[in-house]
Design a protein around this motif. Structure first.
Motif, PDB file in Angstrom:
ATOM      1  N   ALA A 246      -9.035   1.853   3.666  1.00  0.00           N
ATOM      2  CA  ALA A 246      -7.783   1.092   3.690  1.00  0.00           C
ATOM      3  C   ALA A 246      -7.989  -0.242   4.406  1.00  0.00           C
ATOM      4  O   ALA A 246      -7.480  -1.282   3.970  1.00  0.00           O
ATOM      5  CB  ALA A 246      -6.685   1.899   4.371  1.00  0.00           C
TER       6      ALA A 246
ATOM      7  N   ASP B  76     -10.280  -2.536   2.268  1.00  0.00           N
ATOM      8  CA  ASP B  76      -9.545  -3.020   1.105  1.00  0.00           C
ATOM      9  C   ASP B  76      -8.585  -4.133   1.502  1.00  0.00           C
ATOM     10  O   ASP B  76      -8.447  -5.142   0.803  1.00  0.00           O
ATOM     11  CB  ASP B  76      -8.779  -1.864   0.457  1.00  0.00           C
ATOM     12  N   LEU B  77      -7.920  -3.979   2.643  1.00  0.00           N
ATOM     13  CA  LEU B  77      -7.010  -5.012   3.134  1.00  0.00           C
ATOM     14  C   LEU B  77      -7.786  -6.305   3.419  1.00  0.00           C
ATOM     15  O   LEU B  77      -7.342  -7.399   3.046  1.00  0.00           O
ATOM     16  CB  LEU B  77      -6.304  -4.529   4.403  1.00  0.00           C
TER      17      LEU B  77
ATOM     18  N   ASP C 213       0.857  -1.187   0.000  1.00  0.00           N
ATOM     19  CA  ASP C 213       0.000   0.000   0.000  1.00  0.00           C
ATOM     20  C   ASP C 213       0.897   1.242   0.000  1.00  0.00           C
ATOM     21  O   ASP C 213       1.798   1.371   0.831  1.00  0.00           O
ATOM     22  CB  ASP C 213      -0.893  -0.014   1.247  1.00  0.00           C
TER      23      ASP C 213
END
Length: 329
Positions: free
Chosen positions: A291, A294-295, A261
């Protein structure tokens, strides 16, 4: 509140994050700016104290000891005092207070023979109510390798530095510094862009010797020379600390995903509790939930847990004590 630099200054800063000793000519080539513009703007950033270029020695070679992520709990009114004390300690690399609770986080390197003295003799006199030391076993990203979305891969390649080899080198045997290396390093810590002529004159060494020694230290990844600055200047004012936990069998995979990232400035594994710890620089608070989600989507494992904490005030970055600690020391 720290204001964001303009696009040209941000490009120069991103180049200095990649290669702190890059000649103005090379930075101009990478950024598309005129060489005289790069020199003028960078000099202004240095003179204003917004950017500093410094050398950082590999902690193992510098004899700093074992790596830990340390958390120190304290009463709210004691947070600045504890943070300032830690910032001026040689054991710490970075130090920050937390917004979520009255605690201070720090990356520490402590020699085994000094660990008992630090914990049993120092902490009881520093208004610390609780502490923890999590051993850091494997780094996936350090601030040396942070590249915000400012320069593309082609531009970064022009600058020639890459953290990947440094992270790989840290896993194998490393040669220690000799006295001449240490003398050169001490000067580069003060000013990472100090000229070969100035170092040669200061130490009474041949310019060819100085140049060769610096190149060897950099190419072997024993020393990195990079810019130290506030991410807010580049448009990333919201810094968070992330703790992600997963089964040990998938910990490496998780760490690699986080390190990939572009917001990740620092990523390390702690196998003792099956976690990955990371420092992320975001444009705003709204980026944090995205974030995390998405992870979770990319990792695709129901056993994954993620916690985030807002970093409040940085007192030390990359071994450089910052104004909050200097003003009140």
């Amino acid at each position: 509140m720290t204001e964001t630099l303009d696009q040209a200054d941000r490009s120069i800063c991103a180049a200095l994050l990649r290669n702190g000793r890059a000649p103005w000519r090379l930075i101009a080539q990478a950024t598309g700016l005129q060489e005289r513009t790069v020199s003028r703007r960078a000099t202004r950033l240095f003179e204003q104290g917004l950017v500093r270029v410094t050398a950082f020695a590999h902690p193992l070679l510098a004899g700093r000891g074992d790596a830990f992520l340390a958390r120190f709990s304290c009463r709210p009114e004691q947070m600045p005092h504890v943070a300032r004390w830690l910032a001026h300690r040689p054991e710490t690399l970075w130090v920050s207070t937390l917004m979520s609770q009255s605690a201070v986080l720090a990356e520490c390197f402590i020699r085994p023979e000094e660990q008992a003295a630090f914990i049993e003799r120092e902490l009881p006199f520093r208004d610390v109510t609780d502490y923890s030391f999590a051993p850091l076993h494997h780094y996936r990203r350090t601030v040396r390798g942070w590249q915000p979305d400012i320069l593309d891969r082609g531009q970064l390649a022009v600058l020639g530095e890459d953290e990947t080899s440094a992270l790989n080198a840290s896993e194998g045997p490393l040669d220690e510094f000799d006295q001449v290396d240490r003398e050169i390093l001490d000067l580069l810590i003060r000013d990472g862009r100090m000229s070969i002529d100035a170092i040669s004159s200061e130490l009474g060494l041949a310019k060819a010797t100085v140049r060769r020694r610096i190149q060897l230290m950099q190419h072997s990844d024993r020393v990195s020379i990079r810019a130290v600055l506030e991410p807010a200047l580049l448009g990333f004012p919201h810094e968070i600390f992330l703790t992600a936990r997963a089964p040990l069998s998938r910990l490496d995979e998780l760490a690699e995903l986080i390190a990939a990232d572009s917001r990740a400035r620092w990523v390390a594994e702690t196998t003792a509790d099956g976690s990955v710890r990371a420092m992320l620089a975001c444009r705003n608070s709204g980026e944090v939930p995205s974030a995390v989600s998405d992870l979770a989507a990319r990792f695709a494992d129901d056993r994954l847990t993620v916690e985030t904490e807002r970093l409040l005030t940085m007192y030390k970055r990359s071994d450089v004590v910052l104004p909050p600690a200097i003003r009140s020391s």
